[in-house]
Design a protein around this motif. Structure first.
Motif, PDB file in Angstrom:
ATOM      1  N   ASP A 189       0.750  -1.230  -0.130  1.00 15.28           N
ATOM      2  CA  ASP A 189      -0.009  -0.002   0.022  1.00 15.28           C
ATOM      3  C   ASP A 189       0.927   1.219   0.046  1.00 15.28           C
ATOM      4  N   GLN A 190       0.255   2.511   0.200  1.00 14.35           N
ATOM      5  CA  GLN A 190       0.961   3.832   0.038  1.00 14.35           C
ATOM      6  C   GLN A 190       1.894   4.026   1.288  1.00 14.35           C
ATOM      7  N   HIS A 191       1.825   3.117   2.176  1.00 13.93           N
ATOM      8  CA  HIS A 191       2.588   3.181   3.455  1.00 13.93           C
ATOM      9  C   HIS A 191       3.606   1.951   3.333  1.00 13.93           C
ATOM     10  N   HIS A 192       3.660   1.482   2.138  1.00 16.66           N
ATOM     11  CA  HIS A 192       4.518   0.299   2.178  1.00 16.66           C
ATOM     12  C   HIS A 192       4.337  -0.932   3.042  1.00 16.66           C
ATOM     13  N   GLU A 193       3.236  -0.894   3.354  1.00 14.02           N
ATOM     14  CA  GLU A 193       2.546  -2.180   4.111  1.00 14.02           C
ATOM     15  C   GLU A 193       2.300  -3.275   3.185  1.00 14.02           C
ATOM     16  N   PRO A 194       2.518  -4.474   3.305  1.00 10.60           N
ATOM     17  CA  PRO A 194       2.085  -5.511   2.195  1.00 10.60           C
ATOM     18  C   PRO A 194       0.554  -5.792   2.439  1.00 10.60           C
ATOM     19  N   LEU A 195      -0.074  -5.708   1.214  1.00 11.59           N
ATOM     20  CA  LEU A 195      -1.543  -6.002   1.164  1.00 11.59           C
ATOM     21  C   LEU A 195      -1.782  -7.271   0.671  1.00 11.59           C
ATOM     22  N   GLU A 196      -0.859  -7.631  -0.393  1.00 11.03           N
ATOM     23  CA  GLU A 196      -1.213  -9.122  -0.945  1.00 11.03           C
ATOM     24  C   GLU A 196       0.356  -9.751  -1.175  1.00 11.03           C
ATOM     25  N   THR A 197       0.278 -11.062  -0.653  1.00  4.55           N
ATOM     26  CA  THR A 197       1.659 -11.830  -0.980  1.00  4.55           C
ATOM     27  C   THR A 197       1.230 -13.227  -1.873  1.00  4.55           C
ATOM     28  N   LEU A 198       1.848 -13.416  -2.616  1.00  4.20           N
ATOM     29  CA  LEU A 198       1.855 -14.573  -3.289  1.00  4.20           C
ATOM     30  C   LEU A 198       3.549 -15.209  -3.194  1.00  4.20           C
ATOM     31  N   LEU A 199       3.573 -16.454  -2.661  1.00  4.50           N
ATOM     32  CA  LEU A 199       4.957 -16.979  -2.781  1.00  4.50           C
ATOM     33  C   LEU A 199       4.966 -18.363  -2.674  1.00  4.50           C
ATOM     34  N   PHE A 200       6.148 -18.860  -3.293  1.00  2.00           N
ATOM     35  CA  PHE A 200       6.255 -20.097  -3.304  1.00  2.00           C
ATOM     36  C   PHE A 200       6.642 -20.722  -2.033  1.00  2.00           C
TER      37      PHE A 200
END
Lengths: 341, 173
Positions: A189-200
């Motif tokens: 987001d605009q505060h550099h907080e992760p909103l969505e993460t996809l990871l192996f």
């Protein structure tokens, strides 16, 4: 933590919860100072990410995380005789399976005995998140390499696509140093907080892969009900729409007429806009005497923002992976012109 | 996240003189080559110095955080939350969350200062409609879930496999 011989430790004073925050702070400082790659380098980088996801054979398990929600899927992918084949099995919740070949994407819902069939556009399926033309990304994002990380036991290169304005979110990919496969994708987001993460959580190359492994696992699905997507556009709309505050770089990629039993009444016109990395939907429907109180909201545990309002005698809903101010501006700037006969 | 949490913990332990002989040389080697780790080293020292320095005037950070929280839009939660009710915080947890809130506030301020962009009041073309009511407090729009599901199905860029099939969430014509 380390405050030297002064006698107290930051970790002991503040608790270990400070660790990710300090990492975030350092991350933000480092990214602010990182220089964007030259255009040629950026295009080459994006091209490698795209080709790695489309051309290599791999299998693995990845997780989609939104806030406290998490869902894992198993993916198998290969290019066999020139055709790209993908099979994704959702491991949590009710069973779902997605297959994709060169012609269509299918989603199987075995509990309901239904198949959703998509034709005519390329659905982005992790880790294939970058598509041609790569130039589209460079108009509104700065591409830079911001360090290294380790995902699924592999070293990966962190690539930040930093939005040049505040009308879209930042995206970061971590690409395998050896194969360029995207191992992790984060929307901030605009505060550099992760909103969505996809990871192996685990991934391996599997070359060559048997085509049998990429076939759907529901052999009896011939009798299942088929739902085709996108549905056709309405034969004739009685109105014309316009969005005066359309964010730069977003263009309409789909338009269809849809009906949902959850929203009784006339069908909605569903428009989808994208800048290549993010998208938002606009739903328009003539009101039939019902009233709506305007609502705007940021959807918790996701990158989605929501706006619902009315324009003249039409209900407008805007929802998408863009900041909340943007969906609100879009909804409030819409004009609907009734056709005169 | 730039760095593995474990790496930061090791760094912290090293600065406390608590890192074992096996990991210490590896960490110091990493510090020589890894700019992120070097930044962490400096950041930890800076934080430590700041915490120790009683001469610093009060930063009125609590009031700025309170103001930032006040300015945050209310979040609407579609549907029922499956989250467990919050547990009462003990003293250590309270301190931890306070610390996180403080650091996040710094991130917010840093980001806002570094990024040009949307003005505080976005330019919105007028269409004769009254502005929506202020963001509704705690009111859940019953349609939100449906439109989120429709968006995730309809947008090729959304992770649509996360959408389960229900008669309400499958669009058809």
């Amino acid at each position: 933590m380390g405050t030297g011989k002064a006698g107290f430790s930051i970790l002991k004073v503040l608790g270990k919860g400070i660790i990710p925050v300090i990492g975030l702070l350092i991350s933000g400082v480092g990214q602010a100072g990182s220089e964007p790659e030259p255009v040629g380098e950026s295009l080459s980088l994006l091209s490698r990410l795209s080709h790695a996801a489309h051309d290599q054979s791999y299998r693995g398990t990845y997780v989609v995380q939104r806030g406290s929600e998490m869902e894992s899927s198993k993916i198998l992918h290969a290019r066999i005789h020139g055709e790209e084949l993908t099979r994704i099995e959702v491991l949590d919740g009710r069973p779902r399976e997605i297959t994709r070949d060169g012609k269509e994407t299918r989603c199987y819902y075995p509990v309901q005995h239904k198949i959703r069939i998509e034709k005519g556009y390329t659905r982005h399926l992790f880790p294939a998140l970058i598509e041609v033309p790569y130039e589209q990304y460079l108009r509104y994002y700065d591409v830079s390499q911001v360090g290294m990380n380790r995902v699924a036991g592999r070293e990966c290169r962190r690539i930040l696509l930093r939005a040049r304005d505040r009308q879209r979110f930042d995206h970061e990919f971590c690409a395998d140093v050896d194969t360029d496969l995207i191992l992790k994708a984060v929307t901030y987001d605009q505060h550099h907080e992760p909103l969505e993460t996809l990871l192996f959580t685990e991934v391996s190359e599997d070359d060559p892969m048997s085509a049998e492994l990429l076939k759907p696992t529901y052999p009896d699905s011939i009798q299942w009900k088929k739902v085709f997507f996108p549905p056709p556009v309405a034969d004739h709309l009685s109105y014309q729409w316009d969005i005066q505050a359309l964010p730069p770089g977003f263009s309409k990629i789909l338009q269809m007429s849809i009906q949902s039993t959850a929203v009784p009444g006339a069908p909605f016109e569903h428009l989808v806009f994208s800048d290549g990395l993010s998208s938002f939907s606009v739903f328009i429907r003539p009101l039939q005497g019902e009233g709506f109180r305007p609502v705007q909201a940021r959807i918790q545990s996701s990158a989605l923002s929501y706006y619902s309002g009315t324009v003249g005698q039409h209900r407008i809903v805007v929802v998408g992976e863009v900041p909340q101010e943007v969906v609100t501006a879009i909804g409030q700037s819409m004009t609907i012109t009734e056709e005169t006969h | 996240m730039v760095m593995e949490d474990m790496e930061l913990e090791r760094l912290s332990a090293a600065m406390d003189g608590e890192l074992d002989d096996e990991n210490l040389p590896r960490l110091l080697g990493g510090c020589r080559h890894d700019p992120d780790l070097q930044q962490s080293w400096h950041a930890f020292h800076l934080i430590g110095e700041t915490l120790r320095d009683s001469r610093l005037p009060p930063a009125r950070l609590h009031s700025r955080i309170a103001q930032a929280l006040k300015d945050e839009p209310t979040v609407l939660v579609p549907g029922k939350s499956s989250m467990a009710p919050p547990l009462p915080l003990d003293g250590v947890s309270q301190r931890r969350w306070l610390a996180m809130a403080a650091a996040i506030a710094v991130v917010v301020l840093t980001t806002a200062l570094l990024r040009p962009g949307l003005p505080n009041n976005p330019v919105i073309a007028q269409n004769g409609q009254s502005a929506p009511a202020a963001i509704e407090n705690g009111v859940s729009d019953k349609d939100i879930q449906t439109f989120v599901a429709l968006h995730r199905q309809g947008s090729p860029l959304s992770e649509f496999q996360t959408v389960d099939y229900t008669p309400q969430t499958i669009a058809q014509r």
